[in-house]
Design a protein around this motif. Structure first.
Motif, mmCIF file in Angstrom:
data_model
loop_
_atom_site.group_PDB
_atom_site.id
_atom_site.type_symbol
_atom_site.label_atom_id
_atom_site.label_comp_id
_atom_site.label_asym_id
_atom_site.label_seq_id
_atom_site.Cartn_x
_atom_site.Cartn_y
_atom_site.Cartn_z
ATOM 1 N N SER A 129 -3.678 -4.992 -4.089
ATOM 2 C CA SER A 129 -2.577 -4.183 -3.541
ATOM 3 C C SER A 129 -1.222 -4.841 -3.769
ATOM 4 O O SER A 129 -1.108 -6.062 -3.837
ATOM 5 C CB SER A 129 -2.777 -3.972 -2.035
ATOM 6 N N THR A 133 2.494 -0.087 -3.668
ATOM 7 C CA THR A 133 1.315 0.785 -3.599
ATOM 8 C C THR A 133 0.021 0.000 -3.462
ATOM 9 O O THR A 133 -0.141 -1.074 -4.041
ATOM 10 C CB THR A 133 1.192 1.724 -4.820
ATOM 11 N N SER A 135 -2.780 2.374 -3.115
ATOM 12 C CA SER A 135 -3.699 3.455 -3.483
ATOM 13 C C SER A 135 -3.767 3.696 -4.987
ATOM 14 O O SER A 135 -4.841 3.983 -5.517
ATOM 15 C CB SER A 135 -3.260 4.771 -2.813
ATOM 16 N N ASP A 136 -2.636 3.588 -5.659
ATOM 17 C CA ASP A 136 -2.592 3.983 -7.069
ATOM 18 C C ASP A 136 -2.899 2.779 -7.969
ATOM 19 O O ASP A 136 -2.002 2.053 -8.404
ATOM 20 C CB ASP A 136 -1.200 4.559 -7.379
ATOM 21 N N ILE A 383 -8.013 2.437 6.420
ATOM 22 C CA ILE A 383 -6.980 2.234 5.401
ATOM 23 C C ILE A 383 -7.474 1.326 4.272
ATOM 24 O O ILE A 383 -7.303 1.641 3.093
ATOM 25 C CB ILE A 383 -5.697 1.603 6.023
ATOM 26 N N TYR A 384 -8.054 0.159 4.622
ATOM 27 C CA TYR A 384 -8.342 -0.782 3.528
ATOM 28 C C TYR A 384 -9.547 -0.373 2.697
ATOM 29 O O TYR A 384 -10.307 0.505 3.074
ATOM 30 C CB TYR A 384 -8.403 -2.230 3.998
ATOM 31 N N GLY A 386 -9.332 1.245 0.071
ATOM 32 C CA GLY A 386 -9.056 2.636 -0.315
ATOM 33 C C GLY A 386 -8.926 3.506 0.923
ATOM 34 O O GLY A 386 -9.914 3.740 1.635
ATOM 35 N N ALA A 387 -7.694 3.971 1.206
ATOM 36 C CA ALA A 387 -7.466 4.809 2.387
ATOM 37 C C ALA A 387 -8.406 6.019 2.340
ATOM 38 O O ALA A 387 -8.804 6.469 1.266
ATOM 39 C CB ALA A 387 -6.009 5.264 2.414
ATOM 40 N N ASP A 389 -7.968 9.085 2.721
ATOM 41 C CA ASP A 389 -7.510 10.244 1.924
ATOM 42 C C ASP A 389 -7.964 10.075 0.478
ATOM 43 O O ASP A 389 -8.358 11.040 -0.179
ATOM 44 C CB ASP A 389 -5.975 10.332 1.962
ATOM 45 N N ILE A 390 -7.889 8.850 0.001
ATOM 46 C CA ILE A 390 -8.333 8.571 -1.366
ATOM 47 C C ILE A 390 -9.858 8.761 -1.459
ATOM 48 O O ILE A 390 -10.376 9.286 -2.450
ATOM 49 C CB ILE A 390 -7.941 7.126 -1.777
ATOM 50 N N GLN A 391 -10.566 8.366 -0.402
ATOM 51 C CA GLN A 391 -12.035 8.562 -0.403
ATOM 52 C C GLN A 391 -12.378 10.050 -0.501
ATOM 53 O O GLN A 391 -13.304 10.449 -1.192
ATOM 54 C CB GLN A 391 -12.682 7.978 0.865
#
Ligand code: FAD
Length: 401
Positions: A129, A133, A135-136, A383-384, A386-387, A389-391
Motif C-alpha cells: 500500500s 492508494t 486498492s488500486d 479494510i485490510y 483489500g477493502a 468493496d474491492i472483494q
C-alpha cells in the motif's frame, strides 16, 4: 460457550488449533487490555509465540519451518484473534510476505532470507500500500529502476551510474506497512515497467532489507484499534538493493500478489471469525449477569434474538471460511472463494460487535471493556488485505460460469 468448535477444522489442523488456544489463554488474554492501552509492540508475547512454534511456521520444512498449510494457519488465526487482534496480527505478520519469496524466490534467497525467518531469528513485512492508494494495485507509483554496470561504461561521465553498479534503485513511499520499522526485511511491490497496454505487467516484487541505504520508516500515528500491532510509513529515497533481490520474474509482481492474497484472505476471514466469537461470548456472559426490571436481561426475547442473529452471522461466515479454505487449497476458483470468505468473516465481526455493544448498554463505551476493544478492532479487517468493496468487485467478476 464453545463457538470455535473443532467440527469444521480438518483432523490434521486440530492439534495446532489446541496449541494456539492454550497459548492465547496463557500469553495473550491476560495482557490484552494492558497492550491495548499502551499501544506498545508486544515483543515478549511475540517471543513466547516463537518459543511455542506458532510464528512463521507456514514456511516449509526445507527452510526450517513446519510447513503449516492454509487450514492450519486458519485454525491458528481463529484462536489468536479471539484473544486479541492486535497481538495476533503482530504474531502472524512476523513472516508476512515471506511466502512470496518461498513460492517464487531463488534457492539463494531461501537460504539467506527465509531460513532465518523460519528459525525466528528475523521478522518481515509486506510493503504494498501507498499513501495515495491501497486498492488500486496497478496504480501504485513506487518505482524500481535497474542500474547496470554496462550503463556506467556507456556513460563514463555519470558518476551516479558508476556508483550504482548492478542494482535496483527504488523511489517512492509505502504506507500502513506492518513491521515496516521492526522488520529485518520487507517484500516490496514496485513499478518496473510503463506499458499502458499491460497495466498488470508493470510491477515486480523485491526483497528490501530495512537497513538498505535510502530506506527510512516511521510508525504511523496511533490507531483506534489493533493497538498492539505497528504499521509504518516507509520513504524510499534512492534506496539501493542488489540486482539479485528481485523475486522471480520481472513484471510478475501483480500476479504473485493476487495468488498470495487468495491465501491471505482466507486467513483474514479467520481474523473476523475470532473477533466475532469474542463479541458473542462476551455479550452472552454480560446479559446473563446484568439485571433489569427484576430479571437478568437474557430473559427478554429481544435480547435473545440479538444473540441468535449474532450466531447466524458467525456460523454462516465460519462454515463459508472453512469450505473456502479447502477450495483455495485445491485452487478451485480461488479468487472467488477467498473474496467471499474474507467479506463474510470480517463483516460477521463488525455485525456481531455492533450488536454486542448494544447488549452491553452504557458499559459498552468504557475503554476497559473487552467489547469496546473488539468493536474498534472489527473496523479494521474489513479494510485490510483489500477493502470489502474491492472483494465485492472480485466476487462479481470471478463468479464461476
Ligand atoms: C491496520 C492496518 C494494517 C495494514 N497492513 C498493511 C500491510 O502490512 N501492508 C500493506 O501493504 N498494506 C497494509 N494495509 C493497507 C490496506 O491494505 C489498505 O488500507 C487497503 O487496501 C485500502 O486502501 P486505502 O486505505 O488506500 O483505501 P483506498 O484505496 O483509498 O479506498 C478508499 C475507499 O474507496 C473504496 N474503493 C476504492 N476503489 C474502489 C473500487 N474500485 N470499487 C469500489 N470501492 C472502491 C474502498 O473500498 C474504500 O472504501 C493496512 C491497513 C491497516 C488499516
Amino acid at each position: 460457550m464453545e463457538l470455535l468448535s473443532e467440527h469444521p477444522v480438518p483432523e490434521h489442523a486440530r492439534e495446532v488449533k489446541q496449541e494456539a488456544r492454550a497459548f492465547a489463554q496463557e500469553h495473550i488474554a491476560p495482557v490484552a487490555a494492558e497492550y491495548y492501552e499502551s499501544g506498545e509492540y508486544p515483543w515478549d508475547v511475540l517471543e513466547a509465540g516463537m518459543d511455542a512454534g506458532l510464528v512463521g511456521q507456514d514456511l516449509g520444512e526445507d527452510v526450517g519451518g513446519k510447513g503449516y498449510d492454509l487450514q492450519q494457519v486458519l485454525a491458528i488465526a481463529e484462536e489468536l484473534y479471539r484473544a486479541d487482534a492486535g497481538i495476533a496480527l503482530t504474531l502472524q505478520l512476523a513472516s508476512f510476505g515471506a511466502e512470496i519469496v518461498e513460492d517464487h524466490g531463488s534457492e539463494a534467497q531461501h537460504e539467506e532470507y527465509l531460513r532465518p525467518v523460519a528459525n525466528n531469528d528475523r521478522i518481515t513485512g509486506l510493503a504494498v500500500s501507498e499513501p495515495e492508494t491501497g486498492s488500486d494495485l496497478a496504480g501504485m507509483t513506487t518505482s524500481a529502476e535497474k542500474h547496470t554496470a554496462e550503463r556506467s561504461s556507456a556513460s563514463p561521465e555519470s558518476t551516479e551510474a558508476t556508483q550504482d553498479g548492478d542494482e535496483w534503485v527504488i523511489n517512492g513511499e509505502k504506507y500502513w506497512i506492518g513491521n515496516g520499522v521492526e522488520a529485518d526485511w520487507v517484500t516490496l511491490y514496485a513499478k518496473t515497467g510503463d506499458d499502458p497496454n499491460n497495466r498488470y505487467g508493470n510491477y515486480s516484487m523485491f526483497i528490501v532489507p530495512t537497513d538498505a541505504p535510502g530506506y527510512d520508516a516511521e510508525h504511523i500515528p496511533e490507531k483506534m484499534g489493533f493497538r498492539a500491532s505497528k504499521q509504518a510509513h516507509i520513504v524510499l529515497d534512492d534506496c539501493r538493493i542488489p540486482e539479485d533481490h528481485l523475486i522471480g520474474v520481472e513484471g510478475a509482481g501483480f500476479y504473485m500478489l493476487a495468488e498470495f492474497f487468495n491465501h491471505g484472505r482466507i486467513i483474514v476471514a479467520g481474523h473476523g471469525i475470532g473477533l466475532a466469537a469474542a463479541a458473542i461470548e462476551e455479550s452472552w456472559e454480560f446479559v446473563h449477569d446484568r439485571e433489569a426490571f427484576g430479571r437478568t436481561v437474557d430473559e427478554f426475547q429481544a435480547v435473545q434474538h440479538k444473540l441468535a442473529d449474532m450466531q447466524l452471522q458467525f456460523q454462516s461466515a465460519r462454515s463459508l471460511a472453512w469450505d473456502a479454505a479447502e477450495r483455495v487449497a485445491n485452487q478451485e476458483d480461488a479468487g472467488y472463494w477467498a473474496a467471499l470468505a474474507k467479506t463474510a468473516g470480517t463483516e460477521a465481526a463488525t455485525e456481531c460487535s455492533q450488536m454486542g455493544m448494544q447488549l452491553h448498554g452504557g458499559r459498552s463505551v468504557l475503554l476497559e471493556n473487552r467489547i469496546s476493544r473488539v468493536f474498534r478492532d472489527a473496523r479494521i479487517p474489513v479494510i485490510y488485505e483489500g477493502a470489502n468493496d474491492i472483494q465485492r468487485n472480485l466476487i462479481y467478476r470471478q463468479t464461476p460460469q
